[in-house]
Write a protein that holds these residues in place. Structure first.
Motif, PDB file in Angstrom:
ATOM      1  N   GLN A   1       0.832  -1.202   0.000  1.00  0.00           N
ATOM      2  CA  GLN A   1       0.000   0.000   0.000  1.00  0.00           C
ATOM      3  C   GLN A   1       0.872   1.260   0.000  1.00  0.00           C
ATOM      4  OE1 GLN A   1      -2.888  -0.360   3.086  1.00  0.00           O
ATOM      5  NE2 GLN A   1      -4.130   1.312   2.352  1.00  0.00           N
ATOM      6  N   GLU A   2       1.908   1.243   0.820  1.00  0.00           N
ATOM      7  CA  GLU A   2       2.763   2.437   0.932  1.00  0.00           C
ATOM      8  C   GLU A   2       3.508   2.719  -0.363  1.00  0.00           C
ATOM      9  OE1 GLU A   2       5.111   2.972   4.429  1.00  0.00           O
ATOM     10  OE2 GLU A   2       6.568   4.236   3.391  1.00  0.00           O
ATOM     11  N   ILE A   3       3.949   1.659  -1.029  1.00  0.00           N
ATOM     12  CA  ILE A   3       4.810   1.842  -2.200  1.00  0.00           C
ATOM     13  C   ILE A   3       3.995   2.035  -3.476  1.00  0.00           C
ATOM     14  CG2 ILE A   3       5.150  -0.541  -3.030  1.00  0.00           C
ATOM     15  CD1 ILE A   3       8.172   1.424  -2.211  1.00  0.00           C
ATOM     16  N   SER A   4       2.680   1.862  -3.399  1.00  0.00           N
ATOM     17  CA  SER A   4       1.873   1.916  -4.629  1.00  0.00           C
ATOM     18  C   SER A   4       1.933   3.272  -5.350  1.00  0.00           C
ATOM     19  CB  SER A   4       0.431   1.486  -4.371  1.00  0.00           C
ATOM     20  OG  SER A   4      -0.207   2.390  -3.525  1.00  0.00           O
ATOM     21  N   PRO A   5       2.002   4.421  -4.637  1.00  0.00           N
ATOM     22  CA  PRO A   5       2.133   5.677  -5.402  1.00  0.00           C
ATOM     23  C   PRO A   5       3.414   5.735  -6.239  1.00  0.00           C
ATOM     24  CG  PRO A   5       1.456   6.139  -3.153  1.00  0.00           C
ATOM     25  CD  PRO A   5       1.823   4.693  -3.194  1.00  0.00           C
ATOM     26  N   LEU A   6       4.502   5.211  -5.691  1.00  0.00           N
ATOM     27  CA  LEU A   6       5.767   5.201  -6.444  1.00  0.00           C
ATOM     28  C   LEU A   6       5.649   4.248  -7.623  1.00  0.00           C
ATOM     29  CD1 LEU A   6       8.709   6.128  -6.724  1.00  0.00           C
ATOM     30  CD2 LEU A   6       9.377   4.267  -5.200  1.00  0.00           C
ATOM     31  N   ALA A   7       5.022   3.089  -7.388  1.00  0.00           N
ATOM     32  CA  ALA A   7       4.832   2.116  -8.472  1.00  0.00           C
ATOM     33  C   ALA A   7       3.995   2.742  -9.598  1.00  0.00           C
ATOM     34  CB  ALA A   7       4.155   0.848  -7.944  1.00  0.00           C
ATOM     35  N   ASP A   8       2.930   3.455  -9.227  1.00  0.00           N
ATOM     36  CA  ASP A   8       2.074   4.100 -10.234  1.00  0.00           C
ATOM     37  C   ASP A   8       2.862   5.128 -11.026  1.00  0.00           C
ATOM     38  OD1 ASP A   8      -0.933   4.207  -8.136  1.00  0.00           O
ATOM     39  OD2 ASP A   8      -0.080   2.640  -9.425  1.00  0.00           O
ATOM     40  N   ALA A   9       3.664   5.912 -10.317  1.00  0.00           N
ATOM     41  CA  ALA A   9       4.430   6.970 -10.983  1.00  0.00           C
ATOM     42  C   ALA A   9       5.460   6.393 -11.946  1.00  0.00           C
ATOM     43  CB  ALA A   9       5.136   7.845  -9.940  1.00  0.00           C
ATOM     44  N   LEU A  10       5.892   5.160 -11.670  1.00  0.00           N
ATOM     45  CA  LEU A  10       6.894   4.515 -12.524  1.00  0.00           C
ATOM     46  C   LEU A  10       6.264   3.494 -13.471  1.00  0.00           C
ATOM     47  CD1 LEU A  10       9.660   4.010  -9.786  1.00  0.00           C
ATOM     48  CD2 LEU A  10       9.719   5.621 -11.691  1.00  0.00           C
ATOM     49  N   ASN A  11       4.935   3.505 -13.556  1.00  0.00           N
ATOM     50  CA  ASN A  11       4.197   2.585 -14.447  1.00  0.00           C
ATOM     51  C   ASN A  11       4.524   1.122 -14.201  1.00  0.00           C
ATOM     52  OD1 ASN A  11       2.885   4.671 -15.923  1.00  0.00           O
ATOM     53  ND2 ASN A  11       4.797   5.044 -16.988  1.00  0.00           N
ATOM     54  N   GLN A  12       4.561   0.774 -12.939  1.00  0.00           N
ATOM     55  CA  GLN A  12       4.837  -0.614 -12.571  1.00  0.00           C
ATOM     56  C   GLN A  12       3.654  -1.170 -11.778  1.00  0.00           C
ATOM     57  OE1 GLN A  12       7.651  -2.479 -13.069  1.00  0.00           O
ATOM     58  NE2 GLN A  12       8.880  -0.924 -14.058  1.00  0.00           N
ATOM     59  N   ASN A  13       3.468  -2.503 -11.879  1.00  0.00           N
ATOM     60  CA  ASN A  13       2.458  -3.175 -11.058  1.00  0.00           C
ATOM     61  C   ASN A  13       3.144  -4.007  -9.992  1.00  0.00           C
ATOM     62  OD1 ASN A  13       0.007  -2.456 -12.249  1.00  0.00           O
ATOM     63  ND2 ASN A  13       0.454  -3.800 -13.970  1.00  0.00           N
ATOM     64  N   ILE A  14       2.650  -3.882  -8.760  1.00  0.00           N
ATOM     65  CA  ILE A  14       3.153  -4.732  -7.682  1.00  0.00           C
ATOM     66  C   ILE A  14       2.154  -5.877  -7.534  1.00  0.00           C
ATOM     67  CG2 ILE A  14       3.762  -4.883  -5.250  1.00  0.00           C
ATOM     68  CD1 ILE A  14       5.495  -2.824  -6.286  1.00  0.00           C
ATOM     69  N   LEU A  15       2.632  -7.096  -7.761  1.00  0.00           N
ATOM     70  CA  LEU A  15       1.736  -8.258  -7.654  1.00  0.00           C
ATOM     71  C   LEU A  15       2.093  -9.027  -6.386  1.00  0.00           C
ATOM     72  CD1 LEU A  15       1.954  -9.442 -11.372  1.00  0.00           C
ATOM     73  CD2 LEU A  15       0.157  -8.083 -10.314  1.00  0.00           C
ATOM     74  N   VAL A  16       1.116  -9.158  -5.503  1.00  0.00           N
ATOM     75  CA  VAL A  16       1.367  -9.855  -4.235  1.00  0.00           C
ATOM     76  C   VAL A  16       0.719 -11.227  -4.305  1.00  0.00           C
ATOM     77  CG1 VAL A  16       1.025  -9.815  -1.748  1.00  0.00           C
ATOM     78  CG2 VAL A  16       1.369  -7.665  -2.985  1.00  0.00           C
ATOM     79  N   GLN A  17       1.518 -12.228  -4.087  1.00  0.00           N
ATOM     80  CA  GLN A  17       0.982 -13.587  -4.087  1.00  0.00           C
ATOM     81  C   GLN A  17       0.066 -13.752  -2.878  1.00  0.00           C
ATOM     82  OE1 GLN A  17       3.606 -16.456  -2.431  1.00  0.00           O
ATOM     83  NE2 GLN A  17       3.091 -18.013  -3.934  1.00  0.00           N
ATOM     84  N   LYS A  18      -1.113 -14.297  -3.121  1.00  0.00           N
ATOM     85  CA  LYS A  18      -2.055 -14.472  -2.009  1.00  0.00           C
ATOM     86  C   LYS A  18      -1.784 -15.800  -1.297  1.00  0.00           C
ATOM     87  CE  LYS A  18      -5.846 -11.582  -3.646  1.00  0.00           C
ATOM     88  NZ  LYS A  18      -4.971 -10.457  -3.607  1.00  0.00           N
ATOM     89  N   LYS A  19      -1.797 -15.723   0.012  1.00  0.00           N
ATOM     90  CA  LYS A  19      -1.579 -16.927   0.820  1.00  0.00           C
ATOM     91  C   LYS A  19      -2.725 -17.084   1.801  1.00  0.00           C
ATOM     92  CE  LYS A  19       2.492 -18.988   0.401  1.00  0.00           C
ATOM     93  NZ  LYS A  19       2.560 -20.265  -0.309  1.00  0.00           N
TER      94      LYS A  19
END
Lengths: 226, 115
Positions: free
Chosen positions: A84-102
């Motif tokens: 959640q915290e890193i998502s603004p940076l990921a958006d700004a860099l056009n990247q997707n953060i994919l978290v494996q669900k457990k």
């Protein structure tokens, strides 16, 4: 921390300050609202990245005082917080953060903030180095340990560069010549925190490009209680 | 207006620097090592601002290759770095670098003074 590591850290912290300065100069000379929004977002994200590094550095200095008590930690909750915290940076860099669900809660003996800082550092490095569109966070079990990994799809790493990183991990702040925007300081901090929690940090390079950085942390006996 | 080609893989820095230099220069940007020479061919810069540490490119290798071409002597190469104060300028001069530029103080005015 050795003098050479302090110098390396100072140099590494100077780069985002140079960026903040250029962005500030640019902000002074623009009146376009969209441009202003873009610049202020980049200023904020760059300042936040630098603050994370500085906070990590100051925490590293407190490790020797046994300041951080180790307790059972649900790693999934840390991953969720960090994503959640890193998502603004990921958006700004056009990247997707994919978290494996457990489904199963994976609990380690550790410290929430230290694990959080490690994961933020690894993700920050991946985001700034990845030329692919996704970064994958995975959790798994390996013997009596939890394995937490961050996989990016960036540039392939030269074997000598990789060997240099592995030889110096935890000992020195070394840059990655194939990924100059990634943080040797972040990796140094991550390795110190992992060591404090009786874990291990590792890295793998992939032939098709990109790297996986990960940590192994001892599982808690109290997993069944969560 | 003199033409400046920025070679830096930090897209945010390069983009911001381009905006700030545009008041006094015509500016282009290259962020990938493979695009450098095609960009030089196309943009025809008077000045190249080369980041010292560039992903996938060894600065010395690039500078040696650049110096080997006879048709580019009019282009001034300036190397830029955020740690310019820690670099020995002599080692770069021998590679044909006109100036070592500190990223922390770089402006359109400071670049103009170097020319």
């Amino acid at each position: 921390m050795e003098i050479s590591a302090i110098i390396a850290a100072a140099h590494e912290l100077k780069a985002p300050l140079c960026l903040i300065r250029q962005l500030s100069l640019q902000l002074e000379n623009t009146s376009d609202p969209r441009e202003i929004k873009k610049i202020t977002t980049r200023l904020k994200l760059t300042a936040e990245r630098s603050l994370r590094l500085v906070n990590g550095l100051s925490r590293t200095a407190r490790l020797e005082d046994a300041f951080f008590q180790l307790t059972p930690i649900d790693v999934g909750s840390v991953v969720k917080d960090v994503a959640q915290e890193i998502s603004p940076l990921a958006d700004a860099l056009n990247q997707n953060i994919l978290v494996q669900k457990k489904r199963q809660k994976l609990v380690v003996i550790g410290h929430f903030d230290l694990i959080r800082t490690i994961l933020l550092g690894l993700l920050d490095n991946s985001l700034t180095s990845s030329t692919g569109k996704k970064i994958e966070i995975k959790m798994g079990l390996r013997k009596q340990n939890l394995m937490l990994t961050v996989r990016d799809h960036g540039q392939a790493i030269d074997k000598k560069v990789y060997e240099n990183i592995m030889q110096n991990i935890g000992k020195n702040v070394v840059g990655n010549a194939d990924r100059p925007l990634s943080s040797g300081l972040g990796l140094f901090i991550a390795s110190k925190f992992t060591e404090y929690m009786h874990g291990q940090i590792f890295a793998r390079r992939h032939r098709q490009g990109g790297m996986t950085f990960g940590i192994l942390l001892p599982l808690s006996n109290q997993m069944e209680l969560f | 207006m003199k033409r400046v080609l920025i070679i830096d893989d930090d897209e945010w820095f390069a983009g911001s620097l381009k905006a700030n230099l545009s008041s006094k220069f015509r500016v282009g940007v290259v962020s990938s090592a493979t695009d450098i020479f095609p960009a030089i061919e196309k943009f025809q810069p008077d000045i190249i601002l080369l980041d010292l540490v560039l992903s996938g490119v060894n600065a010395t290798t690039f500078l040696n290759e650049f110096a080997s071409y006879d048709d580019m002597p009019h282009i001034s190469i300036m190397v830029m770095s955020s740690v310019a104060d820690a670099i020995k300028k002599d080692s770069l001069t021998s590679l044909g670098v006109k100036a070592l530029v500190d990223k922390s103080t770089l402006t359109a005015d400071s670049l103009e003074e170097l020319l």
